[in-house]
Write an enzyme that holds these catalytic residues in place. Sequence first.
Site, PDB file in Angstrom:
ATOM      1  CB  CYS A 191     104.382  30.195  58.457  1.00 43.82           C
ATOM      2  SG  CYS A 191     103.642  31.265  57.284  1.00 43.82           S
ATOM      3  CD  GLU A 245     105.732  29.658  54.076  1.00 45.74           C
ATOM      4  OE1 GLU A 245     105.065  29.266  55.064  1.00 45.74           O
ATOM      5  OE2 GLU A 245     106.232  30.777  53.974  1.00 45.74           O
TER       6      GLU A 245
HETATM    7  C1  UN1 Z   1     106.432  33.083  57.480  1.00 43.72           C
HETATM    8  O1  UN1 Z   1     105.957  33.156  58.595  1.00 43.72           O
HETATM    9  O2  UN1 Z   1     105.699  33.091  56.459  1.00 43.72           O
HETATM   10  O3  UN1 Z   1     111.398  31.119  59.911  1.00 43.72           O
HETATM   11  C2  UN1 Z   1     107.884  33.078  57.215  1.00 43.72           C
HETATM   12  C3  UN1 Z   1     110.888  32.204  60.201  1.00 43.72           C
HETATM   13  C4  UN1 Z   1     111.092  33.356  59.244  1.00 43.72           C
HETATM   14  C5  UN1 Z   1     110.161  33.278  58.098  1.00 43.72           C
HETATM   15  C6  UN1 Z   1     108.730  33.011  58.431  1.00 43.72           C
HETATM   16  N1  UN1 Z   1     112.453  33.318  58.764  1.00 43.72           N
HETATM   17  O4  UN1 Z   1     110.242  32.376  61.222  1.00 43.72           O
END
Ligand code: UN1
Length: 509
Positions: A298, A264
């Site tokens: 992310c 990820e």
């Molecule tokens: C991340 O930034 O690694 O969708 C995860 C989202 C959160 C998870 C982000 N539920 O923004």
Amino acid sequence: MAKDVLKQLGINAINPGAWSAGCRWIENEDAPLLESHNPATGKLLAKVQITTENEYERIMKDAQTAFLEWRAIPAPKRGEVIRQIGEEIRNKHDALGKLVTLETGKILSEGMGEVQEMIDMADFCVGQSRMLYGLSMHSERSQHRMYEQWHPLGIAGVISAFNFPMAVWAWNAFNAAICGDVVVWKPSPKTPLCAIAVQNICNEVLESQGLPGIFMLFVTDNQALAERFVDDERVPLVSFTGSTSVGKRVAQRVASRMGRSILECSGNNAVIVEESADLEMAVEGIVFGAIGTAGQRCTTTRRLIIQETIVDEFCARLVEAYKEIRIGDPMDARTLMGPIIDQYAVAKYSSIIKAIKAEGGTILCGGKTIDAPGHYVEPTLVRVPRALSMVLQENFVPILYVQEYTTLAQAIEINNTVTQGLSSAMFTNNLRHAEQFLSEVGSDCGIANINIGTSGAEIGGAFGGEKDTGGGREAGSDAWKNYMRRQTTTINYGYGVQLSQGISFDLDG
Ligand code: UN1
């Protein structure tokens, strides 16, 4: 307040950073210490002893032994353990949420949301523990039965990032646990206290049931030990969250030993806004997407692709909205944006701003660091010519680029032009255009939304993305399959051997 939170969660001034099922917390007074600081103030929260090679070895040995016991416990009973861990997290929701805020600087409402994400994931996995379904097939041979079943895999290695220091572990760890795996966790060295707090909760629940310690932890900032973990043949699955450049190295190393990885990695997520859209809704969705977690998700919105007919008006609305963003203490309920993680992130922000200016981007608002204790920067909006190379990189700070488009095909092309492929969204009231964006010729990302932003995915869906994002899927849907091995079984309940594909092999001639 910080002291109370730490105390409630069993965190001391100095904490062991390694936990193994056999030794429990491994105290090592000679270990070098990692310091965890509050990014909002720069103040020290607590210190953690860095795991040694010998301690790592002990953890892996204990993990192997724990797996032999845990895999034989029926899956719904494993689910019951996760239910109890979820309950304990509920009981400590407030303290855990505050700790997330103290250690990452995300605003309290998001800190609490992160803990909610863990609770949701626990609930999901309790149900999933009764639904580790395999298919059954009709055999081409008479009196034969065929089916597939899913078995525990072994040790699941989890390498998590600072921005979601608890929730991403929970996505992986709860799925892995109901699947019969044990988990070894290497948290980000920037957020070790969140990991220690979660470990304490797991220990409490498992110990009270006389169950093996199935969740193990080692804190390190030592690259050699992290590489040893990635290369470790005893870890059939490595789930990595972080940058694409590190993710590529993890993927190659794990693949070279035929291991499995769930990656990820970076996102460079765009929102398309077209003239038919409800622009007020679009502004709201975009601002949270861009400045939530101070631009360090992310899934953060990093690029806007706006129809040329509305681009000036929309930029003006955004600038107005950005003026309303209250930056400050993330514990204060009025604050909308806290600090970024550390001084290195601030330096990166400054260097990106410099490059943007050099490349001809126009800063519409923001663009400066804030001279105060803690690591604060201004959320920044930049209007860019299409060719700006900075736009192609994941910046991981609150800088949002605005580009314009003429036709939908062009907008989709801009959306897909970056190497990353995590999340994407479109604001539109045109059904045809929405469907085109979601179709096979539309967004190439793992997440594609209509009339909501790019971030804040619910745990029920499979989370992850394509291309440089790494292709992994975590959390809900059928992501559990990653944590198990599949076995296809054929049973002959007849009296003779029949070969498949009609092959005849007659020993009597
Ligand atoms: C991340 O930034 O690694 O969708 C995860 C989202 C959160 C998870 C982000 N539920 O923004």
